[in-house]
Design a protein around this motif. Structure first.
Motif, PDB file in Angstrom:
ATOM      1  N   ASP A 170       0.840  -1.190   0.000  1.00  0.00           N
ATOM      2  CA  ASP A 170       0.000   0.000   0.000  1.00  0.00           C
ATOM      3  C   ASP A 170       0.884   1.252   0.000  1.00  0.00           C
ATOM      4  O   ASP A 170       1.707   1.428   0.911  1.00  0.00           O
ATOM      5  CB  ASP A 170      -0.893  -0.021   1.252  1.00  0.00           C
ATOM      6  CG  ASP A 170      -1.866   1.136   1.278  1.00  0.00           C
ATOM      7  OD1 ASP A 170      -1.893   1.917   0.300  1.00  0.00           O
ATOM      8  OD2 ASP A 170      -2.601   1.243   2.278  1.00  0.00           O
ATOM      9  N   PRO A 171       0.722   2.162  -0.982  1.00  0.00           N
ATOM     10  CA  PRO A 171       1.540   3.389  -0.988  1.00  0.00           C
ATOM     11  C   PRO A 171       1.313   4.251   0.250  1.00  0.00           C
ATOM     12  O   PRO A 171       2.166   5.067   0.603  1.00  0.00           O
ATOM     13  CB  PRO A 171       1.073   4.117  -2.253  1.00  0.00           C
ATOM     14  CG  PRO A 171       0.409   3.077  -3.093  1.00  0.00           C
ATOM     15  CD  PRO A 171      -0.149   2.069  -2.148  1.00  0.00           C
ATOM     16  N   MET A 172       0.175   4.059   0.920  1.00  0.00           N
ATOM     17  CA  MET A 172      -0.152   4.855   2.109  1.00  0.00           C
ATOM     18  C   MET A 172       0.227   4.140   3.406  1.00  0.00           C
ATOM     19  O   MET A 172      -0.258   4.516   4.476  1.00  0.00           O
ATOM     20  CB  MET A 172      -1.644   5.175   2.111  1.00  0.00           C
ATOM     21  CG  MET A 172      -2.139   5.898   0.860  1.00  0.00           C
ATOM     22  SD  MET A 172      -1.299   7.480   0.598  1.00  0.00           S
ATOM     23  CE  MET A 172      -1.920   8.390   1.990  1.00  0.00           C
ATOM     24  N   SER A 173       1.022   3.096   3.332  1.00  0.00           N
ATOM     25  CA  SER A 173       1.348   2.330   4.550  1.00  0.00           C
ATOM     26  C   SER A 173       2.593   2.863   5.251  1.00  0.00           C
ATOM     27  O   SER A 173       3.084   2.218   6.176  1.00  0.00           O
ATOM     28  CB  SER A 173       1.563   0.862   4.185  1.00  0.00           C
ATOM     29  OG  SER A 173       2.703   0.714   3.336  1.00  0.00           O
ATOM     30  N   PHE A 174       3.115   4.004   4.802  1.00  0.00           N
ATOM     31  CA  PHE A 174       4.282   4.652   5.418  1.00  0.00           C
ATOM     32  C   PHE A 174       5.486   3.708   5.467  1.00  0.00           C
ATOM     33  O   PHE A 174       6.224   3.686   6.461  1.00  0.00           O
ATOM     34  CB  PHE A 174       3.934   5.142   6.829  1.00  0.00           C
ATOM     35  CG  PHE A 174       2.796   6.108   6.858  1.00  0.00           C
ATOM     36  CD1 PHE A 174       2.967   7.439   6.482  1.00  0.00           C
ATOM     37  CD2 PHE A 174       1.533   5.682   7.232  1.00  0.00           C
ATOM     38  CE1 PHE A 174       1.905   8.319   6.498  1.00  0.00           C
ATOM     39  CE2 PHE A 174       0.465   6.565   7.253  1.00  0.00           C
ATOM     40  CZ  PHE A 174       0.644   7.888   6.873  1.00  0.00           C
ATOM     41  N   GLY A 175       5.652   2.923   4.423  1.00  0.00           N
ATOM     42  CA  GLY A 175       6.809   2.050   4.331  1.00  0.00           C
ATOM     43  C   GLY A 175       6.642   0.691   4.977  1.00  0.00           C
ATOM     44  O   GLY A 175       7.518  -0.161   4.833  1.00  0.00           O
ATOM     45  N   PHE A 176       5.539   0.481   5.710  1.00  0.00           N
ATOM     46  CA  PHE A 176       5.334  -0.826   6.330  1.00  0.00           C
ATOM     47  C   PHE A 176       4.925  -1.844   5.254  1.00  0.00           C
ATOM     48  O   PHE A 176       4.220  -1.500   4.299  1.00  0.00           O
ATOM     49  CB  PHE A 176       4.251  -0.751   7.412  1.00  0.00           C
ATOM     50  CG  PHE A 176       4.689   0.005   8.628  1.00  0.00           C
ATOM     51  CD1 PHE A 176       5.498  -0.598   9.585  1.00  0.00           C
ATOM     52  CD2 PHE A 176       4.307   1.331   8.813  1.00  0.00           C
ATOM     53  CE1 PHE A 176       5.902   0.092  10.712  1.00  0.00           C
ATOM     54  CE2 PHE A 176       4.718   2.032   9.932  1.00  0.00           C
ATOM     55  CZ  PHE A 176       5.522   1.421  10.879  1.00  0.00           C
ATOM     56  N   PRO A 177       5.322  -3.089   5.402  1.00  0.00           N
ATOM     57  CA  PRO A 177       4.977  -4.118   4.413  1.00  0.00           C
ATOM     58  C   PRO A 177       3.524  -4.571   4.558  1.00  0.00           C
ATOM     59  O   PRO A 177       3.242  -5.640   5.079  1.00  0.00           O
ATOM     60  CB  PRO A 177       5.959  -5.251   4.731  1.00  0.00           C
ATOM     61  CG  PRO A 177       6.258  -5.088   6.185  1.00  0.00           C
ATOM     62  CD  PRO A 177       6.199  -3.618   6.475  1.00  0.00           C
TER      63      PRO A 177
END
Length: 369
Positions: A170-177
């Motif tokens: 998700d591009p909105m996951s702030f870098g989380f997988p």
């Protein structure tokens, strides 16, 4: 030397008494371990066995915890009854979750009621396809299904890790997988019981799991396919003389087991998580192996065995939170409980017989011949 010999008959009181003795020995051993580590034994045992059932919502959570174990365990029963050793249910669970997740994420704005059934079909197809690899390898190349299915588990774990960190992140996951959340039409809703209302995290996947176990029992005990599975497992030569195909049974039980494991993965994500992430399972595929054997390879007994194992899991979590007992200690206690239950089950069906040195020499000659 001692050898294990099947008991000609098992009295009912032995069948009932052995599990109780196993639990009592576990309580004694666990109490000694907790006391030796400085924890009060009785409160610790209370947190393990009573606290998870102390409220109605806790019972709902117990059913939710047992749900994937019951579904996967039912599929494994078919494999093990046919003497096919599927150890890779964890990988088939992940494959099923990926198939269902791919479909859900392909239609992020849909409200169609057909999305959830489609996800279930996709999960079962992907789980079965993952199990088809060791099935084809065994039938075509005579490989060992234990090794192939187990190694595929690590492939599946790496595959989902790469997908959620790469193409599906998700591009909105702030870098989380993490992938985006499933649309509402792809989520399994909670159950609202009459008068009671919501019971913890209880969802509609739980009654589905119970129905699958009942259906598994009917197939195994009342239908020709189940008879073939049992005959090929107990007396393969007799099954061959009767016209049954060992290869067909091997493929069928592995596909069925993989399909159910994939369905369990879909239910676990859609009901409890709502999105894909690197760790979608807490080892359900491996723990279900214990459930299947604890249930004596009986699909109906898988329900009870799943609840027992789920109680041990929830009890361990409760003890860690309320008494700050380290996870490694609760893991040891759970291991003792499951080991003694399985050991008791083995001694119920088999008896230790001393054969002396002459019997040992005979065994060695047989092994060398």
């Amino acid at each position: 030397m001692f050898i294990l010999q099947p008991r000609p008959a098992v009295p009912v009181y032995v069948t009932l008494a052995v599990p109780l003795v196993s639990v009592l020995v576990t309580l004694l051993a666990g109490g000694l371990i907790f006391a030796a580590l400085g924890y009060a034994p009785l409160p610790a045992l209370y947190e393990f066995f009573v606290a998870p059932l102390s409220r109605p919502d806790q019972f709902g959570n117990l059913l939710v915890k047992a749900c994937p174990l019951i579904i996967i365990g039912t599929g494994l029963v078919f494999c093990y009854r046919a003497n096919i050793w599927n150890i890779g249910a964890e990988g088939q669970l992940i494959a099923g979750a990926l198939g269902a997740g791919g479909l859900a994420l392909s239609f992020p704005d849909t409200t169609s009621v057909f999305l959830l059934p489609g996800m279930a079909v996709a999960a079962m197809a992907c789980g079965a396809a993952w199990a088809a690899i060791p099935a084809v390898c065994k039938v075509r190349f005579r490989t060992n299904e234990i090794l192939v299915s187990l190694m595929l588990t690590y492939v599946a774990a790496l595959l989902i890790d790469w997908i959620v960190r790469g193409p599906w992140r998700d591009p909105m996951s702030f870098g989380f997988p993490l992938t985006p959340y499933y649309p509402d039409a792809g989520l399994i809703s909670s159950m609202h019981l009459p008068v009671i209302g919501r019971l913890g995290q209880l969802h509609w996947g739980v009654p589905a799991a119970l129905l699958i176990a009942v259906a598994g029992y009917i197939v195994l005990s009342r239908m020709l396919g189940g008879f073939q599975v049992k005959l090929m497992g107990d007396a393969p030569r007799a099954g061959t003389f009767a016209g049954f195909s060992p290869n067909r049974v091997t493929v069928a039980v592995l596909l069925a087991s993989g399909a159910l494991a994939g369905l369990a993965g879909m239910i676990e994500v859609s009901a409890n998580i709502g999105q894909l992430q690197p760790n979608i399972s807490f080892g359900y595929g491996f723990t279900a192996i214990i459930v299947a054997f604890l249930a004596r390879l009986n699909p109906l007994a898988v329900i009870v065995a799943g609840l027992v194992v789920a109680l041990a899991e929830l009890g361990g979590d409760t003890a860690q939170i309320s008494m700050a007992i380290p996870k490694v200690v609760t893991g040891i206690f759970k291991g003792i409980l499951l080991f003694l239950l399985l050991a008791g089950e083995t001694l119920t069906r088999y008896q230790l017989v001393w054969v002396g040195r002459a019997g040992q020499n005979t065994q060695q000659r047989w092994a060398g011949s």
